[in-house]
Design an enzyme around this catalytic site. Structure first.
Site, short mmCIF file in Angstrom:
data_model
loop_
_atom_site.label_atom_id
_atom_site.label_comp_id
_atom_site.label_asym_id
_atom_site.label_seq_id
_atom_site.Cartn_x
_atom_site.Cartn_y
_atom_site.Cartn_z
CB CYS A 2 -0.89 0.01 1.23
SG CYS A 2 -1.92 1.50 1.36
CD GLU A 102 -1.81 -1.05 -4.26
OE1 GLU A 102 -0.91 -0.83 -5.09
OE2 GLU A 102 -1.61 -1.26 -3.06
#
Length: 232
Positions: A2, A102
């Protein structure tokens, strides 16, 4: 991993959701990146938001690429690695967010940015651990890492890891100094797929300099050069 997330809600919304006091001058963030100073809630001070550096401080990481900066820790081994074990046992935190990003690879040069949120776009928290240390100048500084786990069905289409998202019940356990390691590890699992959404966003999010609401808006899939594609 992340490597980017958002916290676009207001001070009032944050205080109501987490029952913690926020600094008066807090401003929403749309494109949070490693080394930045951002709000967390720690097991040592659960009634107020603390501001810690994500990963490492800007001075320490000035000349290092993001790939070399430690910003995440794997949930599967956080209780085993010497570098994380003490923090997992004694220095846990939650990181408030309302979305994370992402990138889907479509080739060597093409990546499509995606935003992930809860289905109702509400605030949530990610599980983290934190450290305290003394800088070269003698100042006490704090950093945190986000724990990641295997992806659920929504995230797995884009990436092979996702942040550990905690339910409200799990938040209390995570911040409880008396929670056992066995209990804590139960919460380090992928979040329920049917409670999440994903959608493509503007390549503006690629640059950390773009910290505006525009980076969160749903767009047609585009590559890193802003060209429309047929892929989602």
């Amino acid at each position: 991993m992340c490597g980017r997330y958002s916290l676009s809600k207001s001070k009032i919304e944050l205080e109501e959701r987490f029952q913690a006091e926020m600094l008066p001058d807090f401003n929403p963030r749309y494109n949070i990146a490693p080394t930045q100073l951002v709000p967390v809630i720690t097991s040592a001070s659960p009634k107020g938001f603390s501001f810690f550096y994500w990963g490492i401080t800007p001075d320490f990481g000035k000349n290092k690429p993001v790939a070399q900066k430690l910003i995440n820790a794997k949930a599967e081994t956080v209780d085993q690695k010497i570098s994380f074990k003490s923090s997992f046992q004694r220095r846990r935190c939650i990181i408030p967010a309302d979305g994370f990003y992402e990138w889907k690879k479509l080739g060597k040069k093409t990546k499509i940015p995606y935003r992930f949120t809860l289905r109702d776009n509400e605030l949530f928290s990610m599980a983290g651990i934190w450290e305290e240390y003394e800088s070269v100048s003698g100042e006490t500084q704090h950093t945190f890492l986000i724990l990641t786990t295997t992806p659920n069905e929504v995230v797995s289409e884009i990436h092979d890891r996702m942040p550990v998202i905690l339910t409200k019940e799990a938040e209390k356990k995570w911040l409880d100094n008396y929670s056992s390691e066995e209990d804590l590890k139960k919460y380090l699992a992928p979040y329920t797929s049917d409670q999440m959404l994903s959608f493509t966003v503007s390549p503006l999010v690629n640059s950390v300099a773009n910290d505006t609401a525009a980076v969160m808006r749903k767009t047609s899939p585009m590559d890193q050069h802003g060209n429309y594609t047929l892929f989602g």
